[in-house]
Design an enzyme around this catalytic site. Sequence first.
Site, mmCIF file in Angstrom:
data_model
loop_
_atom_site.group_PDB
_atom_site.id
_atom_site.type_symbol
_atom_site.label_atom_id
_atom_site.label_comp_id
_atom_site.label_asym_id
_atom_site.label_seq_id
_atom_site.Cartn_x
_atom_site.Cartn_y
_atom_site.Cartn_z
ATOM 1 N N ARG A 28 0.864 -1.068 0.081
ATOM 2 C CA ARG A 28 -0.107 -0.130 0.024
ATOM 3 C C ARG A 28 0.962 1.336 0.040
ATOM 4 O O ARG A 28 1.883 1.321 0.485
ATOM 5 C CB ARG A 28 -0.951 -0.044 1.243
ATOM 6 N N ASP A 29 0.549 2.298 -0.917
ATOM 7 C CA ASP A 29 0.984 3.431 -0.724
ATOM 8 C C ASP A 29 0.955 4.377 0.628
ATOM 9 O O ASP A 29 -0.033 4.230 1.121
ATOM 10 C CB ASP A 29 0.517 4.380 -1.906
ATOM 11 N N ASN A 86 4.649 7.171 -13.137
ATOM 12 C CA ASN A 86 5.123 8.473 -13.286
ATOM 13 C C ASN A 86 6.560 8.376 -13.770
ATOM 14 O O ASN A 86 7.281 7.437 -13.173
ATOM 15 C CB ASN A 86 5.029 9.283 -11.996
ATOM 16 N N VAL A 95 9.741 8.903 -6.372
ATOM 17 C CA VAL A 95 10.674 7.969 -5.882
ATOM 18 C C VAL A 95 11.280 7.242 -6.988
ATOM 19 O O VAL A 95 10.308 6.875 -7.799
ATOM 20 C CB VAL A 95 9.678 6.853 -4.964
ATOM 21 N N HIS A 99 7.660 2.003 -10.262
ATOM 22 C CA HIS A 99 6.555 1.633 -9.425
ATOM 23 C C HIS A 99 5.311 2.073 -10.352
ATOM 24 O O HIS A 99 5.182 2.845 -11.007
ATOM 25 C CB HIS A 99 6.527 2.194 -7.982
ATOM 26 N N HIS A 101 1.465 2.643 -9.894
ATOM 27 C CA HIS A 101 0.154 2.985 -9.030
ATOM 28 C C HIS A 101 -0.898 2.267 -9.577
ATOM 29 O O HIS A 101 -1.505 2.195 -10.685
ATOM 30 C CB HIS A 101 0.017 4.232 -8.861
#
Length: 113
Positions: A28-29, A86, A95, A99, A101
Amino acid sequence: MECIFCKIARAEIKTELLYEDDDVIAFRDLHPQAPLHVLCIPRQHISTLNDLSPQQTALAGKLLLTAQRVAKNLAVEESGYRLVMNCNGHGGQTVFHIHLHLLAGRQMSWPPG
Ligand code: DGP
């Protein structure tokens, strides 16, 4: 390496994993932007999407299938979800370990802000 996501992948930072295998993990973010906000990352450090090579095509596909699996496991596959990666400054990347999302649980707007 000081990368925060590498530390999560090596379990040096304790984080509940929603999925893991030899290549990818999902968790989880920390700052959720939707009721469900999960990050799918490769264990291997790859800084940005620009650094992904054709030799890593299978890994890239695995990130997508991990997101699909998590969406199914958390029962949002029918209501729907959004996947975002992103890249660099204008993309909003903060970051520098790639990754994906997975955002779900609310209506997404388009175009994104
Ligand atoms: P991006 O802006 O695309 O680079 O997204 C980075 C995301 O990572 C951001 O939504 C917040 C999240 N994040 C940053 N540090 C941590 C952390 O230590 N743990 C978790 N679970 N998420 C983090």
